[in-house]
Write a protein that holds these residues in place. Structure first.
Motif, mmCIF file in Angstrom:
data_model
loop_
_atom_site.group_PDB
_atom_site.id
_atom_site.type_symbol
_atom_site.label_atom_id
_atom_site.label_comp_id
_atom_site.label_asym_id
_atom_site.label_seq_id
_atom_site.Cartn_x
_atom_site.Cartn_y
_atom_site.Cartn_z
ATOM 1 N N LYS A 202 0.399 23.207 30.478
ATOM 2 C CA LYS A 202 0.631 23.382 31.786
ATOM 3 C C LYS A 202 0.376 24.911 32.320
ATOM 4 O O LYS A 202 -0.166 24.778 33.529
ATOM 5 C CB LYS A 202 2.180 22.900 32.045
ATOM 6 N N GLY A 203 0.646 25.650 31.545
ATOM 7 C CA GLY A 203 0.509 27.202 32.224
ATOM 8 C C GLY A 203 -1.102 27.537 32.405
ATOM 9 O O GLY A 203 -1.332 27.895 33.672
ATOM 10 N N MET B 278 -2.984 16.463 35.799
ATOM 11 C CA MET B 278 -2.103 15.974 34.496
ATOM 12 C C MET B 278 -2.301 14.353 34.222
ATOM 13 O O MET B 278 -2.625 14.133 33.295
ATOM 14 C CB MET B 278 -0.843 16.635 34.320
ATOM 15 N N VAL B 279 -2.039 13.723 35.356
ATOM 16 C CA VAL B 279 -2.098 12.370 35.388
ATOM 17 C C VAL B 279 -3.423 11.650 34.836
ATOM 18 O O VAL B 279 -3.334 11.042 33.970
ATOM 19 C CB VAL B 279 -1.545 11.551 36.674
ATOM 20 N N GLN C 127 3.746 13.117 24.621
ATOM 21 C CA GLN C 127 3.260 13.897 25.836
ATOM 22 C C GLN C 127 3.943 14.952 26.527
ATOM 23 O O GLN C 127 3.180 15.893 27.255
ATOM 24 C CB GLN C 127 3.421 12.506 27.054
ATOM 25 N N ARG C 128 5.064 15.080 26.384
ATOM 26 C CA ARG C 128 5.728 16.282 26.741
ATOM 27 C C ARG C 128 5.336 17.428 26.219
ATOM 28 O O ARG C 128 5.110 18.643 26.687
ATOM 29 C CB ARG C 128 7.170 16.330 26.782
ATOM 30 N N PHE D 34 -3.786 12.432 31.177
ATOM 31 C CA PHE D 34 -3.186 11.706 30.327
ATOM 32 C C PHE D 34 -3.805 10.258 30.366
ATOM 33 O O PHE D 34 -3.885 9.661 29.268
ATOM 34 C CB PHE D 34 -1.763 11.475 30.745
ATOM 35 N N TYR E 57 2.088 18.371 27.446
ATOM 36 C CA TYR E 57 2.080 18.831 28.878
ATOM 37 C C TYR E 57 2.699 20.573 28.582
ATOM 38 O O TYR E 57 1.865 21.440 29.457
ATOM 39 C CB TYR E 57 3.285 18.109 29.526
#
Lengths: 402, 184
Positions: B27-28, B52-53, B19-20, B56, B23
């Motif tokens: 993210k950018g 993001m939530v 997940q990280r 996911f 992300y």
């Protein structure tokens, strides 16, 4: 938009990346894999301040209360302990005789005690003619025995515990007017009564009160001078809203510090409504533009905490008049004013509050407390929008006196 | 980097490292979209987190999407539009402008020379309704779709776009003037 322009923007913005703060992942991770952290970070400090006030208030109250109790214990007269004596077996037929003997013995003690008191009072009177007064001509022993006979039916058991009731029957045979006597010990007794009475009159407990509030709201417009939008200062409603009304129910917690000063904490929900109308030019650099008319109605819903001090100013025609001063924090749950394009309004508001509470007369049937108050925003600032709106207001609060 | 499909599968299984990694990959670009639609950094952060939530939690649907990047972008755009709609329930009075207005060749040339960050800054200087309409148009929405999403008339969408363009040209010329003044 023509295709060429669209393509230019698309190409430029397609791969646009913006920096991301490091701490955001923690919230997202919690939101995805666990309970999301509530968005109450902004409330934390407000809660801390409120709790601080509450704890200080409660702490003060407890300390103050215990000191007062000690003082009262010192001054209050000691009550005669009425622990029932152990049951004594009395043979049948000797009941009245046994009780009579017991009462006689007790009464001798009482009589000695009275004699001693009389001597003491006589000493303290220092020459004043103060003779003990006997309430009844009938001898004390006879009074007691006659009372026993009246309640003889109740003495069916052999328990001498009834005797302890007998000790309560006679009143003091005289009432020494000690408040008139000039003596150190009796001065203390007089002081005792005064302090106890005052303490009785002063309620030192935390009180909660529901209240309803009508507010009349003004808006302050702070134009963003960096923006091209020009507001017509002559247009009606430029400086304030038109339908400026609100309703603010809440619950007030009062923590007394002393007879006049209290901590005041208020938990409130606020509903406000504004109608805004003004003239503006969207781009002041194009002087040929005419003013456009902007008009709209907005609502705001917020929850908040107000904390401060309340002081009893004076008595006004037998009515208590209190002044209160404090700050409040409001979190807007719904804010239609926010970022309208032309207008912006903060979602967190810090206000300064001032109010006067007028209490009813004691004998008054309708016991309403009326509190006119005013508030104004402490967080005015220029916004990214052409104008930033912050509220001012005044209102009237009603609550039932208890 | 791992194969994207495997990474998505691991994310669906609850692997936090995966997940990280996903992300970090997204993210950018997603924050870029959030920033485009929101002048405020604080609002952008909130919308980014919500995007993001949501992303996911709906990753299983990503398998059906033909273009994962477009799917993720669409989530960020939708969340941004929803946030805008929440902020702005009462639409400003519609102003009709019949005039069709386009960028000149000079304007486009100036835009081509600008950095993406500067164009985003320019967008932020527009009134929000114009900025959102403009962004949606760039992101491929038709006026009919914009009108449907923002609950406004189609003509209002056109008007807002025209106004946005006009305003951008004014801002561009001011910027050029500022730069030339600085150059002297």
């Amino acid at each position: 938009m023509d295709n060429k322009a669209k393509k230019v923007f698309k190409d430029k913005l397609k791969g646009f990346e913006a920096p991301v703060a490091d701490n955001l992942w923690a919230s997202i991770d919690a939101g995805v894999n666990g309970s999301a952290p509530s968005a109450i970070a902004r409330w934390k400090w407000a809660g801390i301040v409120l709790l601080l006030f509450t704890f200080i208030g409660v702490g003060y109250l407890i300390l103050d209360g215990s000191q007062e109790k000690e003082i009262l214990n010192d001054f209050e007269p000691r009550e005669v302990e009425s622990t029932p004596p152990a049951p004594v077996e009395i043979p049948d037929g000797q009941q009245e005789h046994a009780v009579r003997d017991k009462v006689q013995a007790d009464n001798m003690d009482l009589k000695n005690s009275i004699d001693q008191s009389a001597v003491k009072v006589a000493d303290l009177s220092a020459g004043q003619n103060l003779a003990p007064k006997i309430v009844s001509d009938e001898p004390i022993l006879e009074q007691q025995v006659s009372t026993i006979r009246e309640s003889e039916e109740a003495l069916t058991s052999n328990e001498v515990s009834q005797v302890s009731e007998i000790r309560k029957i006679p009143e003091l045979p005289f009432s020494p007017p000690y408040w008139e006597i000039d003596g150190p010990e009796l001065h203390k007794l007089a002081l005792k009564d005064s302090v106890a009475g005052e303490a009785e009159q002063t309620s030192r407990s935390i009180t909660f009160k529901w209240h309803g509030v009508l507010t009349f709201n003004y808006l302050n417009i702070t134009p963003n001078k960096q923006d091209d939008v020009f507001f017509n200062p002559l247009s009606s409603g430029f400086n304030f809203s038109l339908d400026r009304i609100g309703f603010r129910p809440g619950i007030e917690m009062l923590i007394p510090i002393n007879d006049k000063l209290s901590f005041k904490n208020d938990f409130l929900v606020s509903f406000r409504r504004y109608n805004i109308a003004f003239d503006f030019i969207n781009d002041a650099s194009q002087t040929e533009n005419a003013f456009e008319r902007f008009t709209n109605t907005y609502s705001q819903i917020s929850v908040g905490l107000a904390t401060g001090l309340r002081y009893q100013l004076t008595m006004l025609n037998q009515r208590k008049l209190d002044l209160d001063l404090g700050i409040s924090f409001e979190q807007l749950l719904s804010n239609q004013l926010r970022d309208e394009g032309l207008l912006d309004s903060p979602n967190q508001q810090f206000n300064l509050n001032i109010g006067l509470s007028l209490y009813p007369k004691k004998a008054q049937r309708l016991k309403w407390v009326i509190r006119p108050f005013g508030y104004f925003s402490l967080n005015q600032k220029a916004s990214a929008a052409p104008a930033n709106l912050t509220p001012y207001g005044f209102g009237i609060q009603f609550s039932r006196n208890r | 980097m791992q194969d994207l499909t495997d990474l998505i599968d691991q994310c669906i299984e609850g692997d936090r490292k995966a997940q990280r990694a996903l992300y970090e990959y997204l993210k950018g670009r997603l924050m870029g979209i959030c920033r485009r639609y929101n002048p405020s950094q604080e609002d952008s952060n909130d919308i980014f987190q919500e995007s993001m939530v949501r992303l996911f939690k709906n990753l299983d649907k990503a398998r059906e999407a033909s273009d994962f990047d477009a799917w993720t972008s669409r989530i960020a755009i939708n969340v941004s539009i929803d946030a805008y709609k929440r902020r702005k329930k009462n639409e400003m009075v519609a102003l009709e402008e019949s005039e069709v207005w386009e960028f000149s060749a000079d304007d486009l040339s100036a835009l081509e020379q600008m950095k993406a960050e500067d164009i985003v800054t320019l967008l932020h200087e527009l009134p929000e309704n114009q900025m959102v309409t403009f962004n949606m148009f760039i992101d491929g929405y038709s006026h009919k779709e914009i009108a449907g999403e923002l609950k406004i008339a189609e003509s209002t969408s056109r008007t807002l776009l025209t106004r946005a363009k006009k305003r951008m040209v004014v801002l561009l010329s001011k910027r050029e003037l500022g730069e030339s003044a600085y150059g002297q």
